[in-house]
Design an enzyme around this catalytic site. Sequence first.
Site, short mmCIF file in Angstrom:
data_model
loop_
_atom_site.label_atom_id
_atom_site.label_comp_id
_atom_site.label_asym_id
_atom_site.label_seq_id
_atom_site.Cartn_x
_atom_site.Cartn_y
_atom_site.Cartn_z
N HIS A 192 -1.31 -6.39 -52.99
CA HIS A 192 -1.80 -5.98 -52.02
C HIS A 192 -1.53 -6.94 -51.05
CE1 HIS A 192 -4.32 -2.82 -49.91
NE2 HIS A 192 -5.03 -3.98 -49.43
N TYR A 209 -10.68 -2.52 -45.48
CA TYR A 209 -11.81 -2.25 -45.70
C TYR A 209 -12.99 -2.59 -46.05
CZ TYR A 209 -14.32 1.57 -49.19
OH TYR A 209 -15.02 1.68 -49.66
N ASP A 238 1.59 -3.38 -56.17
CA ASP A 238 -0.27 -3.73 -55.71
C ASP A 238 -0.62 -2.12 -56.30
OD1 ASP A 238 -2.07 -2.40 -53.78
OD2 ASP A 238 -1.14 -2.54 -52.34
N SER A 279 -3.92 -1.88 -44.79
CA SER A 279 -4.35 -0.98 -46.06
C SER A 279 -5.71 -0.17 -45.62
CB SER A 279 -6.07 -2.82 -46.20
OG SER A 279 -6.53 -1.65 -47.51
#
Length: 359
Positions: free
Chosen positions: A329, A113, A294, A208
């Site tokens: 994450h 992202y 996460d 992700s």
Amino acid sequence: MPAFDLPLPELERHRPDIEEPADFDAFWRDTLKAAGETDPVVSVRPVETGLRLTRTWDVTFRGFGGDPVRAWFSRPAGVGGPGELPPAGVSASPHGSGQPGELLPAVVEFAGYGRGRGLPHGRLTWVNAGYAHLLMDNRGQGDQYGCGGDTPDPHAAAPGGPGPAVRGLLAAEDYHYRRLITDAVRAVAAVRALPGVDPQRTVAVGNSQGGGLALAVAGLVPDLTAVLVTAPLLCGIRRALDLTDAGPYGEIAAYLAVHRGAEDAACRTLSYVEGVSFARRAQAPAHFGVGLRDTVCPPSGVYAAFNRYAELTGTDPRKEIHAYPFNGHEGGEAVQVRRQLDWLPGVLDEANDVGRGSR
């Protein structure tokens, strides 16, 4: 950040009901049909990178709406002439003898992202492992992390906030991820059209947001060979919005905090890009990774996708998941990548054997 989601034994059993719109399949069938009416590849130009062991090309392919989408395409050097793609049917395979007639399996990678494709020497793991590698640019992204992107999003004028996760959020037809997922599917078609690539051995990879895109591709491209995802975004979206204000989910929550009363429309839009729904329709062998701390992509969403993977296809593909209890994450980072590198050749060898048997 301490563990904040379900305990691991519950995660391993976590199979939540997902509210799917009745026209989910028709929505994506119509979207992809419109995008697939033209040949995918627009142009392929060699790029000088300063790397002696890798050859790279700047690829432009047609994505959603026929829009030009940029990508880096790389191969190990020594396959084909300098600065040129090898002719169709002549290449080397990291899992074969390297004789003419063998083709390289391709890894299509999707970025996270806020990232674009960056610079051509930025992601070399897969090409160094002997694969053809296509790194897709993220339309309308690239200004938050990394080294930028080169693909605008000409359809980003629909109501929504400034971040990609909320652009066009109030209608599925206008939503940013409808366009980005379509681009991802078209990226697979593009790499399969390039010379020297084995179209029967094509893999989707991402972390992700990139993992969410790879998972969507697995659900929309029935003959994908394998999918490797770590901390995929867009999985268990409704629960994630209740659990965290981090990352893209926080952007969505912030938008809804201002636009009171828009929740129903937003959640309906999000149901068309739900990763668990794509996972249920996937049938390629799958490799997952997740950090149990996460807060950006909560582990319950990852396990929901894993546990319900392929359940609508009548198949039982090979799949595995690796959990990292003390990581967020970042997940397993290089440890997870090494596991991917060890796992993928066996899957590709099986696909190669099946392909030879069908000829």
